[in-house]
Enzyme design. Sequence first.
Site, PDB file in Angstrom:
ATOM      1  N   ASN A  11      -5.425  -7.687 -12.968  1.00 33.96           N
ATOM      2  CA  ASN A  11      -4.215  -6.970 -13.431  1.00 33.96           C
ATOM      3  C   ASN A  11      -3.268  -7.914 -13.658  1.00 33.96           C
ATOM      4  O   ASN A  11      -2.582  -8.527 -13.216  1.00 33.96           O
ATOM      5  CB  ASN A  11      -3.910  -6.227 -11.920  1.00 33.96           C
ATOM      6  CG  ASN A  11      -2.796  -5.478 -12.121  1.00 33.96           C
ATOM      7  OD1 ASN A  11      -2.009  -5.482 -13.180  1.00 33.96           O
ATOM      8  ND2 ASN A  11      -1.892  -5.173 -10.877  1.00 33.96           N
ATOM      9  N   LYS A  13      -0.322  -7.155 -14.702  1.00 34.83           N
ATOM     10  CA  LYS A  13       0.984  -6.798 -14.521  1.00 34.83           C
ATOM     11  C   LYS A  13       1.799  -6.918 -15.660  1.00 34.83           C
ATOM     12  O   LYS A  13       1.280  -6.844 -16.951  1.00 34.83           O
ATOM     13  CB  LYS A  13       1.560  -7.222 -13.398  1.00 34.83           C
ATOM     14  CG  LYS A  13       0.667  -7.559 -12.014  1.00 34.83           C
ATOM     15  CD  LYS A  13       1.511  -7.805 -10.838  1.00 34.83           C
ATOM     16  CE  LYS A  13       0.400  -7.988  -9.758  1.00 34.83           C
ATOM     17  NZ  LYS A  13       0.904  -8.105  -8.558  1.00 34.83           N
ATOM     18  N   HIS A  95      -1.330   2.059  -8.208  1.00 34.90           N
ATOM     19  CA  HIS A  95      -0.959   0.620  -7.582  1.00 34.90           C
ATOM     20  C   HIS A  95       0.354   0.703  -6.582  1.00 34.90           C
ATOM     21  O   HIS A  95       1.387   1.294  -6.955  1.00 34.90           O
ATOM     22  CB  HIS A  95      -0.638  -0.188  -8.947  1.00 34.90           C
ATOM     23  CG  HIS A  95      -0.691  -1.855  -8.409  1.00 34.90           C
ATOM     24  ND1 HIS A  95       0.454  -2.393  -7.817  1.00 34.90           N
ATOM     25  CD2 HIS A  95      -1.577  -2.825  -8.634  1.00 34.90           C
ATOM     26  CE1 HIS A  95       0.230  -3.593  -7.637  1.00 34.90           C
ATOM     27  NE2 HIS A  95      -0.922  -3.853  -8.011  1.00 34.90           N
ATOM     28  N   GLU A 166      -5.622  -2.498  -1.554  1.00 32.46           N
ATOM     29  CA  GLU A 166      -4.842  -3.636  -1.609  1.00 32.46           C
ATOM     30  C   GLU A 166      -3.757  -3.466  -0.500  1.00 32.46           C
ATOM     31  O   GLU A 166      -2.723  -2.774  -0.738  1.00 32.46           O
ATOM     32  CB  GLU A 166      -4.056  -3.424  -2.843  1.00 32.46           C
ATOM     33  CG  GLU A 166      -5.270  -3.578  -3.941  1.00 32.46           C
ATOM     34  CD  GLU A 166      -4.198  -4.020  -5.206  1.00 32.46           C
ATOM     35  OE1 GLU A 166      -4.704  -5.271  -5.795  1.00 32.46           O
ATOM     36  OE2 GLU A 166      -3.476  -3.539  -5.681  1.00 32.46           O
ATOM     37  N   GLY A 172       0.738 -10.518  -3.827  1.00 29.38           N
ATOM     38  CA  GLY A 172       1.567 -11.389  -4.407  1.00 29.38           C
ATOM     39  C   GLY A 172       2.464 -12.270  -3.692  1.00 29.38           C
ATOM     40  O   GLY A 172       3.358 -12.964  -3.868  1.00 29.38           O
TER      41      GLY A 172
HETATM   42  C1  PEP Z   1      -2.324  -6.772  -7.616  1.00 24.58           C
HETATM   43  O1  PEP Z   1      -1.404  -6.777  -8.105  1.00 24.58           O
HETATM   44  O2  PEP Z   1      -3.046  -6.035  -7.752  1.00 24.58           O
HETATM   45  C2  PEP Z   1      -2.824  -8.064  -6.929  1.00 24.58           C
HETATM   46  C3  PEP Z   1      -3.766  -8.006  -6.194  1.00 24.58           C
HETATM   47  O3  PEP Z   1      -2.044  -9.093  -7.011  1.00 24.58           O
HETATM   48  P1  PEP Z   1      -2.121 -10.641  -6.356  1.00 24.58           P
HETATM   49  O4  PEP Z   1      -3.547 -11.178  -6.611  1.00 24.58           O
HETATM   50  O5  PEP Z   1      -1.293 -11.472  -7.241  1.00 24.58           O
HETATM   51  O6  PEP Z   1      -2.081 -10.482  -4.934  1.00 24.58           O
END
Ligand code: PEP
Length: 249
Positions: A11, A13, A95, A166, A172
Site C-alpha cells: 500500500n 498510500k 483502510h 490492521e 506506521g
Molecule cells: C498500511 O498502511 O496498510 C500499513 C500496514 O502501513 P505500515 O506497514 O507502514 O504500518
Amino acid sequence: MSKPDKLVVGNWKMNGRRDMAVALSSAVAGQLPSGMEAAVCVPFPFLGLVGEAVAASALALGAQDVSDQEEGAFTGEVSAGMLSEFGCRFVIVGHSERRARQAETSVLVAEKAARARAAGLTPIVCVGETRDERESGQTLSVIEAQLAPVLALGGEAVGSMVIAYEPVWAIGTGLSASVEQAVEVHQAIRAAVAGLIGDRAGDVRILYGGSVKPETAAELFSAPDIDGGLIGGASLKAEDFLAICQAAV
Ligand code: PEP
C-alpha cells in the site's frame, strides 16, 4: 485441501512521483519470487504507468479506494469499472486512515466492497482496533462490528474477498502486533467467515498489516491463519518489499 498461496500487498498510500512509481514497480515485478502472490496498490494517477510497468509480470495492480457508486455526479470519486479498465485486480477498502480522515463507516466500506466485486475486482477489506479499544478489551467486538456489514453481503461475496487485520496502533508506528495478538484476531475472523461459508473459509486470505518489516515477516507469515501481509512503509523500498515477498514463499 491445499491452502491458497500467501498474498503480499503493498500500500503505497500518497507517496511517490511518476519516475519513482515506474522504477519501484518495475524493480519489484522483475524479481518477484514464485510460490506466492503479490500486488501493489498505488495512487490513482499512477495506475496507467504502473499497469504498463507490471503488465508482463506476476505483480498484480491495485488501488487504495473505490467509490460505492457505479457512475455519475460524484466529483472526485473513482469507480470500480474505471479501476478494472486500468487493469486493477485488487482494491483496498476501509483502510483505517480513510475510516478516520473521511469518516468512512463499516456500512459504506461494505458497499464499496460490493461495488468492487460487481466490477470483477477483489476487495481487500481492512479492519482493526485503536489502542484505546485494545486496552479496554474491545478488540474482538470492534472487529466483529466492522465485519458485520461485510458478512451481510453473503457467503459468495465474502468467499471472494481478502480481509486485512490492521491494528490502528500498529500502522506506521514501528510497533507490530505480536504473533499471538495477530493470531487471536485472525482466528476470530476465520471463525466468523466459517459461520457463513464453512470449510471454504480456509480459502479466504486474511492478511496482517501494521509495521511489517523484512525482519518480522517470516514469523508472522508462518503463524496459523496469517495468509500474508498488507505492507505500507516497507512497500516503498523494492529491497524490503521483495524480502517480505520472499518470506511469504
Ligand atoms: C498500511 O498502511 O496498510 C500499513 C500496514 O502501513 P505500515 O506497514 O507502514 O504500518
